[in-house]
Write an enzyme that holds these catalytic residues in place. Structure first.
Site: not given
Length: 199
Positions: A116, A166
């Site tokens: 987002h 990550t």
């Protein structure tokens, strides 16, 4: 913009409106399709594979996901031959997920390509972006692993349970931790001499 155009736009990595009626409807269709696939557990493998191929962009022979499997859209996911995911696998595939052959996912693995907007007003308005996740062949991902947007995991890699991936993981290495880091390469010393009894 129609659904195909929105899909192509998402795959570019550009910001997109996650709240369009087309994307909301596509997510609803994915829920119904995963419900059909999950409910078919125990049915003949060809029937389940046909349901999986209706849901995903591509599914190789022998692909299997234990119930309960969930995905955001399905149409941006490709899995190879002999792919296996243990129960409670979740894939958010706005940015595209590509998985090679002979890949094993432990229980409760999450693969997330979507993110987002950081700005609160943009986020509330539905602004999202996505980055692809690529997993090579003969990879083993332990249980409760989270794979974040934009990550590539090389062929033959092993990801330890509970890790958060990550950044890219090189081929033929063991990586683990939060965030995951490479612990060591996989070498001939890791061979046990195991011979399958079913061959």
């Amino acid at each position: 913009m129609d659904l195909d155009a929105q899909r192509r736009h998402m795959l570019t990595g550009a910001m997109y409106d996650d709240l369009t009626p087309e994307l909301v409807a596509a997510r609803e269709q994915a829920v119904l399709a995963t419900d059909r696939y999950n409910a078919a557990f125990g049915r003949p493998a060809p029937e389940r594979l046909a349901l999986l191929r209706d849901l995903l962009a591509a599914a190789g022979d022998g692909a299997h996901l234990e119930p309960t499997f969930r995905c955001e859209f399905g149409f941006n996911i490709s899995v190879g031959r002999n792919f296996y995911a243990n129960f409670d696998c979740v894939m958010l595939d706005g940015g595209g997920i590509s998985i090679g052959d002979d890949v094993l996912l432990g229980p409760r693995v999450g693969i997330f390509t979507s993110n987002h907007a950081l700005d609160p007003a943009e986020r509330a308005a539905g602004a999202c972006y996505a980055r692809p996740v690529t997993i090579g062949s003969r990879v083993w991902v332990g249980g409760h692993v989270t794979i974040n947007p934009g990550v590539t995991i090389g062929d033959g890699a092993v990801i330890g349970s509970g890790s958060v991936v990550t950044r890219d993981v090189p081929a033929n290495t063991v990586a683990a931790g939060v965030p995951a880091r490479v612990l060591h390469p996989i070498t001939d010393a890791d061979r046990t001499g195991y011979t399958p009894t079913h061959l």
